[in-house]
Design a protein around this motif. Structure first.
Motif, mmCIF file in Angstrom:
data_model
loop_
_atom_site.group_PDB
_atom_site.id
_atom_site.type_symbol
_atom_site.label_atom_id
_atom_site.label_comp_id
_atom_site.label_asym_id
_atom_site.label_seq_id
_atom_site.Cartn_x
_atom_site.Cartn_y
_atom_site.Cartn_z
ATOM 1 N N VAL A 18 0.857 -1.188 0.000
ATOM 2 C CA VAL A 18 0.000 0.000 0.000
ATOM 3 C C VAL A 18 0.889 1.233 0.000
ATOM 4 N N VAL A 30 -3.999 1.434 7.928
ATOM 5 C CA VAL A 30 -4.591 0.595 6.899
ATOM 6 C C VAL A 30 -5.094 -0.679 7.564
ATOM 7 N N VAL A 60 -9.094 -3.820 1.610
ATOM 8 C CA VAL A 60 -8.094 -2.918 2.176
ATOM 9 C C VAL A 60 -8.812 -1.605 2.433
ATOM 10 N N MET A 62 -9.003 2.297 4.559
ATOM 11 C CA MET A 62 -8.367 3.405 5.270
ATOM 12 C C MET A 62 -9.447 4.437 5.565
#
Length: 75
Positions: A18, A30, A60, A62
Motif C-alpha cells: 500500500v 490501513v 483494504v 483506510m
C-alpha cells in the motif's frame, strides 16, 4: 494497493503493498480483512497466507478513503 499474485497455492504467502499519497497524510492506518478465513488469512501488516483451495475477497480500508477490494484464488 498492489498484489503481485492473485492466484496462490496452498501454503503460499503474499504481501499487499500500500502506497499512501500524499506521503504526509495525517491518516495512515490501513486495515486488511478476508471474507473467507478458511481459505486465506491476512495479517494487520498485509501478509496473505493461503490455507486451502477456494477464493476470498480481501478488503483494504483506510479512514477517509474508498475501500480497495482484491479477489484472491487459492488452488
Amino acid at each position: 494497493v498492489n498484489v503481485k499474485n492473485t492466484v496462490l497455492n496452498v501454503g503460499d504467502k503474499e504481501k499487499i503493498n500500500v502506497i499512501i499519497n500524499p506521503s504526509n497524510a495525517s491518516e495512515k492506518e490501513v486495515n486488511f480483512t478476508s471474507s473467507n478465513e478458511d481459505v486465506l488469512t491476512v495479517t494487520s501488516t498485509g501478509i496473505i497466507k493461503a490455507k486451502k483451495s477456494g477464493s476470498s475477497l480481501i478488503t483494504v480500508s483506510m479512514k477517509n478513503h474508498n475501500d480497495y477490494k482484491i479477489i484472491i484464488n487459492v488452488k
